[in-house]
Design an enzyme around this catalytic site. Structure first.
Site, PDB file in Angstrom:
ATOM      1  N   ASP A  30       0.868  -1.188   0.000  1.00 44.27           N
ATOM      2  CA  ASP A  30       0.000   0.000   0.000  1.00 44.27           C
ATOM      3  C   ASP A  30       0.898   1.229   0.000  1.00 44.27           C
ATOM      4  O   ASP A  30       1.956   1.229   0.641  1.00 44.27           O
ATOM      5  CB  ASP A  30      -0.916   0.000   1.231  1.00 44.27           C
ATOM      6  CG  ASP A  30      -2.141   0.871   1.014  1.00 44.27           C
ATOM      7  OD1 ASP A  30      -3.255   0.315   0.957  1.00 44.27           O
ATOM      8  OD2 ASP A  30      -1.987   2.108   0.884  1.00 44.27           O
ATOM      9  N   LYS A  35      -0.459   3.684   7.237  1.00 45.13           N
ATOM     10  CA  LYS A  35      -1.295   2.479   7.268  1.00 45.13           C
ATOM     11  C   LYS A  35      -0.419   1.216   7.325  1.00 45.13           C
ATOM     12  O   LYS A  35      -0.693   0.293   8.102  1.00 45.13           O
ATOM     13  CB  LYS A  35      -2.127   2.465   5.980  1.00 45.13           C
ATOM     14  CG  LYS A  35      -3.481   1.846   6.097  1.00 45.13           C
ATOM     15  CD  LYS A  35      -4.233   2.145   4.820  1.00 45.13           C
ATOM     16  CE  LYS A  35      -5.359   1.199   4.617  1.00 45.13           C
ATOM     17  NZ  LYS A  35      -5.941   1.315   3.283  1.00 45.13           N
ATOM     18  N   ASN A 208     -24.552  -8.249  -7.570  1.00 43.68           N
ATOM     19  CA  ASN A 208     -24.891  -7.096  -6.735  1.00 43.68           C
ATOM     20  C   ASN A 208     -26.148  -6.396  -7.233  1.00 43.68           C
ATOM     21  O   ASN A 208     -26.981  -5.937  -6.447  1.00 43.68           O
ATOM     22  CB  ASN A 208     -23.718  -6.119  -6.673  1.00 43.68           C
ATOM     23  CG  ASN A 208     -22.710  -6.526  -5.602  1.00 43.68           C
ATOM     24  OD1 ASN A 208     -22.941  -7.474  -4.862  1.00 43.68           O
ATOM     25  ND2 ASN A 208     -21.597  -5.824  -5.512  1.00 43.68           N
ATOM     26  N   GLY A 253     -36.657  -1.666   4.440  1.00 43.02           N
ATOM     27  CA  GLY A 253     -36.027  -0.699   5.340  1.00 43.02           C
ATOM     28  C   GLY A 253     -35.874   0.650   4.674  1.00 43.02           C
ATOM     29  O   GLY A 253     -36.765   1.086   3.931  1.00 43.02           O
ATOM     30  N   CYS A 260     -20.670  -0.816  -2.124  1.00 44.03           N
ATOM     31  CA  CYS A 260     -20.819  -1.668  -3.319  1.00 44.03           C
ATOM     32  C   CYS A 260     -22.113  -1.467  -4.097  1.00 44.03           C
ATOM     33  O   CYS A 260     -22.075  -1.130  -5.279  1.00 44.03           O
ATOM     34  CB  CYS A 260     -20.696  -3.129  -2.924  1.00 44.03           C
ATOM     35  SG  CYS A 260     -19.022  -3.576  -2.491  1.00 44.03           S
ATOM     36  N   LYS A 263     -22.676   1.962  -5.952  1.00 44.35           N
ATOM     37  CA  LYS A 263     -21.641   2.158  -6.979  1.00 44.35           C
ATOM     38  C   LYS A 263     -21.810   1.141  -8.123  1.00 44.35           C
ATOM     39  O   LYS A 263     -21.763   1.512  -9.300  1.00 44.35           O
ATOM     40  CB  LYS A 263     -20.282   1.987  -6.298  1.00 44.35           C
ATOM     41  CG  LYS A 263     -19.092   1.832  -7.173  1.00 44.35           C
ATOM     42  CD  LYS A 263     -17.820   1.813  -6.345  1.00 44.35           C
ATOM     43  CE  LYS A 263     -17.461   0.485  -5.752  1.00 44.35           C
ATOM     44  NZ  LYS A 263     -16.944  -0.531  -6.651  1.00 44.35           N
TER      45      LYS A 263
HETATM   46  C1  UDX Z   1     -22.561  -6.272  -0.528  1.00 41.37           C
HETATM   47  C2  UDX Z   1     -22.743  -7.710  -1.043  1.00 41.37           C
HETATM   48  O1  UDX Z   1     -23.583  -8.430  -0.141  1.00 41.37           O
HETATM   49  C3  UDX Z   1     -21.403  -8.397  -1.198  1.00 41.37           C
HETATM   50  O2  UDX Z   1     -21.588  -9.682  -1.758  1.00 41.37           O
HETATM   51  C4  UDX Z   1     -20.528  -7.552  -2.117  1.00 41.37           C
HETATM   52  O3  UDX Z   1     -19.264  -8.117  -2.276  1.00 41.37           O
HETATM   53  C5  UDX Z   1     -20.389  -6.130  -1.567  1.00 41.37           C
HETATM   54  O4  UDX Z   1     -21.708  -5.569  -1.401  1.00 41.37           O
HETATM   55  P1  UDX Z   1     -22.149  -5.066   1.797  1.00 41.37           P
HETATM   56  O5  UDX Z   1     -22.213  -3.786   1.040  1.00 41.37           O
HETATM   57  O6  UDX Z   1     -21.048  -5.249   2.799  1.00 41.37           O
HETATM   58  O7  UDX Z   1     -22.027  -6.316   0.782  1.00 41.37           O
HETATM   59  O8  UDX Z   1     -23.497  -5.222   2.610  1.00 41.37           O
HETATM   60  P2  UDX Z   1     -24.833  -6.094   2.591  1.00 41.37           P
HETATM   61  O9  UDX Z   1     -24.901  -6.849   3.855  1.00 41.37           O
HETATM   62  O10 UDX Z   1     -24.994  -6.849   1.343  1.00 41.37           O
HETATM   63  O11 UDX Z   1     -25.926  -4.920   2.673  1.00 41.37           O
HETATM   64  C6  UDX Z   1     -25.958  -3.878   1.720  1.00 41.37           C
HETATM   65  C7  UDX Z   1     -27.054  -2.896   2.037  1.00 41.37           C
HETATM   66  O12 UDX Z   1     -28.320  -3.463   1.787  1.00 41.37           O
HETATM   67  C8  UDX Z   1     -27.086  -2.395   3.488  1.00 41.37           C
HETATM   68  O13 UDX Z   1     -27.347  -1.006   3.503  1.00 41.37           O
HETATM   69  C9  UDX Z   1     -28.234  -3.156   4.099  1.00 41.37           C
HETATM   70  O14 UDX Z   1     -28.836  -2.476   5.177  1.00 41.37           O
HETATM   71  C10 UDX Z   1     -29.173  -3.276   2.919  1.00 41.37           C
HETATM   72  N1  UDX Z   1     -30.085  -4.432   2.988  1.00 41.37           N
HETATM   73  C11 UDX Z   1     -29.582  -5.698   2.927  1.00 41.37           C
HETATM   74  C12 UDX Z   1     -31.449  -4.221   3.092  1.00 41.37           C
HETATM   75  O15 UDX Z   1     -31.919  -3.070   3.137  1.00 41.37           O
HETATM   76  N2  UDX Z   1     -32.280  -5.305   3.121  1.00 41.37           N
HETATM   77  C13 UDX Z   1     -31.819  -6.582   3.045  1.00 41.37           C
HETATM   78  O16 UDX Z   1     -32.649  -7.511   3.066  1.00 41.37           O
HETATM   79  C14 UDX Z   1     -30.426  -6.785   2.954  1.00 41.37           C
END
Ligand code: UDX
Length: 440
Positions: A30, A35, A208, A253, A260, A263
């Protein structure tokens, strides 16, 4: 196997530490000196359960180290992983400047034939371009093979997901390179799925986008539930019991956030557009999510009326529990709207406050406990379903708030439980509980 990982953000640090844990010799590179210093001391700069413990264990065993020097980091690497960020540009496309910089740095430092593995999420076709950049800039006797090996890790459970994922995708044009990466990953003991490069790149975006679609779909159903008097929790459970649908990602929600989904959905819309395909469905998913984030604010206005001078508490600021990540968190537009409407905003989160200070309006006052945040407030917004927020004794709202109006964006409490307390309770896709004891 000697492995180098370029980039030590969420993806790079989890990848490096996990590969060291299954027995490889890993050097993470990095450019951030501070870091690297911190990580060589066994401290993780990000909050991620189990990461720091495994980091310390593998630093001590000599399987893991961190460096700022590409030359040191790459001199004996058989395989180099790229795990740098691909943030979005203002038009939604993925910004590949860090990937391209890493490609040049790798090209100038490698001394032997190298397999380059792309962990970062990149638009379809990027791996071919990066292979060309590295191949052209590297010494002429060196051969580069590219492998796309996308991550499917959730923040907050990234280590767990690495060792318990549903599949490992390996996309490559060269069979030998694919089998080397398969053998590197074999100790994880997970199903491995081989594809060509472009399909692997697309699997990441499509996965995603599909998960984001599930969330926006259930949020739309929740809006209709509110109008017709149905209960979204029961509806989601009843739907999810159908194995073709599945129970996960059906939690209504305040919309999805994080580094992720927002984006990657934008990037896929752009990628489709650049290839003359109007991805209408995904555009709607994004639109639904944007409006979902502000629904609580509208509900507060409908319930309380003018928000000028009202004191509103926000409980939970991170985009989801078990992370301090504030990127694209719903708390950001909600806090902004409340401040613009003249409300006094107080906020609490178990760990995201230091990060939140850089994202929320400066008028927001941060509190150290849930209780401190609730005192004398006119309403509270529940924005992240942290365990300690879900476990609040419901009498606390009545005891501490000036007016116990609870606007729950994460459906943390059962309607049956809430109805036992004098609380005005608004949640997502469920009937509002009106208490005559709360004058509104
Ligand atoms: C996500 C993907 O799950 C993962 O596979 C990818 O590599 C990166 O993006 P992450 O962003 O860490 O992971 O969070 P995740 O647990 O998937 O939740 C994403 C968002 O969706 C959160 O804001 C969460 O609150 C929301 N969410 C998730 C809902 O609103 N309802 C759901 O049922 C599930």
């Amino acid at each position: 196997m000697n492995i180098s990982v370029v980039g030590t953000g969420y993806v790079g640090s989890v990848t490096g530490v996990s590969l060291a844990e299954i027995g490889h010799h890993v050097i993470c590179i990095d450019i951030d000196q501070q870091k690297v210093l911190v990580m060589n001391n066994g401290q993780s700069p990000i909050y991620e359960p189990h990461l720091e413990h495994l980091m310390q264990k593998n630093l001590q065993s000599g399987h893991l180290s961190f460096t700022t020097s590409y030359l040191n980091g790459l001199s004996s690497a058989d395989v180099v992983y790229i795990a740098v960020g691909t943030p979005q540009l203002p038009d939604g496309t993925a910004d590949l400047q860090f990937i391209e910089q890493a490609a040049h740095d790798i090209a100038f430092s490698i001394t032997q034939d190298t397999i380059v593995v792309m962990k970062s999420t990149v638009p379809v076709g990027t791996n071919d371009k990066i292979k060309t950049i590295i191949q052209e800039a590297a010494a002429s006797n060196i051969t580069i093979e590219m492998v796309s090996n996308p991550e499917f890790l959730r923040e907050g459970s990234a280590i767990h997901d690495t060792f318990n994922g549903d599949r490992i995708v390996i996309g490559a044009e060269n069979k030998r390179a694919a089998s080397v990466i398969e053998s590197i990953n074999a100790p994880f003991g997970l199903p491995i799925y081989h594809t060509d490069l472009k399909s692997a790149e697309m699997i990441k975006y499509a996965s995603n986008a599909f998960l984001a679609t599930k969330i926006s779909f259930i949020n739309e159903i929740s809006a209709i539930c509110e109008k017709v008097g149905a209960n979204i929790e029961d509806v989601a459970l009843g739907m999810g019991k159908d194995k073709r649908i599945g129970e996960q990602f059906l939690k209504a929600g305040i919309g999805y956030g994080g580094s992720c989904f927002p984006k990657d959905t934008n990037a896929l819309v752009q990628l489709a557009g650049n290839n003359h395909h109007d991805f209408k469905l995904l555009k709607s998913v994004i639109e639904v999510n944007n409006s979902q984030q502000l629904k609580l604010f509208q509900k507060a206005k409908e319930t309380i009326g003018d928000l000028q001078g009202k004191t509103i508490a926000l409980l939970g600021l991170a985009f989801k529990p078990n992370t301090d990540d504030m990127r694209e968190a719903a708390s950001i537009p909600i806090a902004r709207s409340l401040v613009e409407a003249g409300a006094k905003v107080v906020a609490y989160d178990p760990i995201a406050i230091p990060n939140a200070k850089g994202f929320l309006p400066e008028e927001v006052v941060f509190k150290e406990t849930i209780e401190e945040a609730l005192i004398d407030t006119d309403a509270v917004f529940i924005l992240t379903e942290w365990a300690e927020i879900k476990e609040i004794d419901l009498s606390t709202f009545q005891r501490l708030m000036k007016s116990p109006v609870v606007i729950d964006g994460r459906n943390c409490y059962s309607l049956h439980e809430v109805s036992r307390f004098p609380i005005h309770y608004i949640s997502i896709g469920r009937p509002t509980i009106i208490s005559k004891l709360v004058p509104l």
